[in-house]
Design a protein around this motif. Structure first.
Motif, short mmCIF file in Angstrom:
data_model
loop_
_atom_site.label_atom_id
_atom_site.label_comp_id
_atom_site.label_asym_id
_atom_site.label_seq_id
_atom_site.Cartn_x
_atom_site.Cartn_y
_atom_site.Cartn_z
N VAL A 100 6.94 6.94 9.48
CA VAL A 100 8.21 6.70 8.81
C VAL A 100 8.14 5.35 8.10
CG1 VAL A 100 10.70 6.48 9.08
CG2 VAL A 100 9.43 8.07 10.54
N MET A 101 8.25 5.36 6.79
CA MET A 101 8.15 4.11 6.03
C MET A 101 9.39 3.84 5.18
SD MET A 101 5.43 4.96 2.94
CE MET A 101 5.37 3.22 2.50
N GLY A 102 10.39 4.70 5.23
CA GLY A 102 11.56 4.51 4.40
C GLY A 102 11.21 4.74 2.94
N LYS A 103 12.13 4.39 2.06
CA LYS A 103 11.88 4.54 0.63
C LYS A 103 11.18 3.29 0.11
CE LYS A 103 15.52 7.76 -0.69
NZ LYS A 103 16.62 8.05 -1.65
N PRO A 104 9.97 3.45 -0.45
CA PRO A 104 9.27 2.29 -1.00
C PRO A 104 10.06 1.66 -2.14
CG PRO A 104 7.79 4.16 -0.75
CD PRO A 104 9.17 4.68 -0.55
N LEU A 278 8.16 5.94 -7.04
CA LEU A 278 8.65 4.61 -6.73
C LEU A 278 9.79 4.27 -7.67
CD1 LEU A 278 5.24 2.78 -6.26
CD2 LEU A 278 6.73 3.67 -4.49
N PRO A 279 10.91 3.80 -7.14
CA PRO A 279 12.06 3.48 -7.99
C PRO A 279 11.91 2.09 -8.62
CG PRO A 279 12.63 3.14 -5.69
CD PRO A 279 11.22 3.66 -5.71
N LEU A 307 7.23 -8.34 0.89
CA LEU A 307 8.63 -8.08 0.59
C LEU A 307 8.82 -8.20 -0.93
CD1 LEU A 307 10.43 -10.12 3.42
CD2 LEU A 307 10.40 -7.62 3.18
N PRO A 308 9.97 -7.75 -1.47
CA PRO A 308 10.21 -7.94 -2.89
C PRO A 308 9.98 -9.39 -3.31
CG PRO A 308 11.89 -6.50 -1.99
CD PRO A 308 11.07 -6.98 -0.82
N GLY A 309 9.29 -9.56 -4.41
CA GLY A 309 8.88 -10.90 -4.85
C GLY A 309 7.40 -11.14 -4.63
N ASP A 310 6.79 -10.37 -3.71
CA ASP A 310 5.34 -10.46 -3.50
C ASP A 310 4.56 -9.58 -4.47
OD1 ASP A 310 5.41 -12.28 -1.35
OD2 ASP A 310 5.82 -10.68 0.09
N LEU A 327 -1.28 -5.74 -5.18
CA LEU A 327 -0.07 -5.21 -4.54
C LEU A 327 1.02 -4.98 -5.58
CD1 LEU A 327 1.35 -6.52 -1.21
CD2 LEU A 327 2.88 -6.15 -3.12
N PHE A 328 1.73 -3.84 -5.47
CA PHE A 328 2.80 -3.61 -6.44
C PHE A 328 4.06 -2.97 -5.85
CE2 PHE A 328 0.46 0.37 -6.48
CZ PHE A 328 1.42 1.36 -6.68
N ALA A 329 4.07 -2.62 -4.57
CA ALA A 329 5.27 -2.03 -3.97
C ALA A 329 5.27 -2.30 -2.47
CB ALA A 329 5.33 -0.53 -4.24
N VAL A 330 6.47 -2.23 -1.88
CA VAL A 330 6.61 -2.47 -0.45
C VAL A 330 7.35 -1.31 0.20
CG1 VAL A 330 6.62 -4.95 -0.77
CG2 VAL A 330 8.79 -3.75 -0.75
N GLY A 331 7.11 -1.13 1.50
CA GLY A 331 7.79 -0.08 2.24
C GLY A 331 9.26 -0.40 2.41
N GLY A 332 10.08 0.65 2.47
CA GLY A 332 11.52 0.46 2.56
C GLY A 332 11.98 -0.14 3.86
#
Length: 363
Positions: A100-104, A278-279, A307-310, A327-332
């Motif tokens: 379970v990773m939530g919405k990226p 990815l949104p 996290l967002p910003g990374d 890196l371009f996205a993070v787990g929700g």
């Protein structure tokens, strides 16, 4: 059965069955390898309402490529306890598990984010990699990943959604470091470190009609080489950008410096050859973008790897000797992040196959 083949079959069936969170209701069928009906004989029952895959909201399907014992990972946005508990542990002789990773999330840190105080690193008087940056005039912050060259000029590397504001930055716009939203009293003021030059276009469309993306990348020319260093992060724990490149494999120990979380350590988890969405949201671009052939990395300590910003961080091996990915996205709601292999990123830039990483610059 081959693990990659099972991964593709499951993803295709999740598409057709409407399990994909992005296409609830089975709005279209997956485009992918043609498999004979016999290939589904032992899998089909698990898609019946009373069996193991009912009630799952799936992001995508990957596998632990390169691990001693490869297994399939079903990345789930959410699912009932009953649905998660009923997922089979093995299919066609291959181990299977759900994560379970939530919405990226794919995007820099907005001005309204709780992570408004970002890291900005210097090496002497030069801006270092791994810290805060943003195009002039934008109210967000991302990470300047690395310096690259095609033999004549030097460029900075990051994501499209960092340098190009999701396809909308004008060529020649200054990239500032730190981002204006990260300016602090008594600290270095935002200043030009490079100027936006080009990007890999982000495309939004039905993945059965348009080939999904494999990278989120952009570069910006460094007009004054004295402004930047290839050093990553701070003086105490930092390291020079490695010029060697290594392909990711499951179980590889890695690290990165980023604008929001600074230095973090993780383990490469899985290769995701199948599509996932990815949104993206910026001032001029709000859409879902489909990706494939990407990788996941998981934090070593249970905290977020990013996290967002990374976004835009360069992922390297734990010993710092080789670059692994961008890196371009993070787990929700998990400790995972998503990246593209750095070799794929460099080959996607224009001119293609000509770029290499820069080290030993300004250190």
């Amino acid at each position: 059965m081959n693990v990659k083949k099972l991964t593709q079959i499951l993803a295709q069936k999740f598409f057709e069955n409407g399990n994909y969170d992005a296409i609830q209701g089975g709005l279209f069928k997956a485009k992918g390898p043609a498999f004979s009906p016999a290939a589904f004989d032992d899998i089909e029952p698990y898609f019946e309402p009373e069996e193991g895959f009912a009630g799952l909201f799936v992001q995508s399907v990957g596998y632990t490529s390169g691990a001693k014992e490869e297994e399939v990972l079903i990345y789930v946005t959410r699912g009932s306890k009953k649905a998660l508990s009923e997922i089979p542990n093995e299919l066609e002789g291959v181990r299977v598990r759900a994560e379970v990773m939530g919405k990226p999330k794919a995007g820099p840190a907005p001005a309204s984010s709780r992570t408004t105080s970002g890291h900005f690193y210097t090496k002497g008087l030069r801006a270092a990699c791994g810290g805060s940056c943003a195009p002039s005039g934008e109210r967000y912050a991302g990470t300047l990943g690395a310096l690259i060259t095609e033999g004549v000029s030097t460029y900075a590397l990051s994501n499209n959604h960092v340098f190009a504001a999701c396809n909308h930055t004008q060529v020649g716009i200054p990239i500032l470091g730190p981002a204006p939203m990260d300016a602090k009293a008594g600290k270095r003021a935002p200043g030009e470190v490079c100027r936006f030059t080009n990007m890999v276009e982000l495309r939004s469309a039905n993945p059965t009609l348009v080939q999904p993306m494999t990278v989120d990348a952009a570069h910006a020319i460094v007009e004054n080489a004295a402004l930047l260093s290839s050093w990553q992060g701070d003086e105490d724990d930092g390291y020079d950008t490695p010029t060697a490149i290594i392909a990711p494999v499951a179980g590889m120990h890695v690290k990165k410096f980023g604008r929001t979380t600074g230095l973090t350590f993780g383990v490469v988890e899985a290769f995701v050859p199948t599509p996932w969405t990815l949104p993206y949201k910026s001032s001029k671009f709000t859409s879902d973008v489909w990706f494939q052939d990407t990788w996941t990395v998981r934090s070593q300590d249970g905290d977020p790897f990013a996290l967002p910003g990374d976004s835009g961080s360069l992922i390297v091996t734990e010993d710092g000797k080789a670059a692994v990915g961008l890196l371009f996205a993070v787990g929700g709601r998990s400790e995972r992040a998503i990246f593209s292999p750095i070799s794929t990123v460099l080959e996607s830039l224009i001119p293609r196959t000509a770029f290499s990483l820069v080290g030993n610059h300004g250190i």
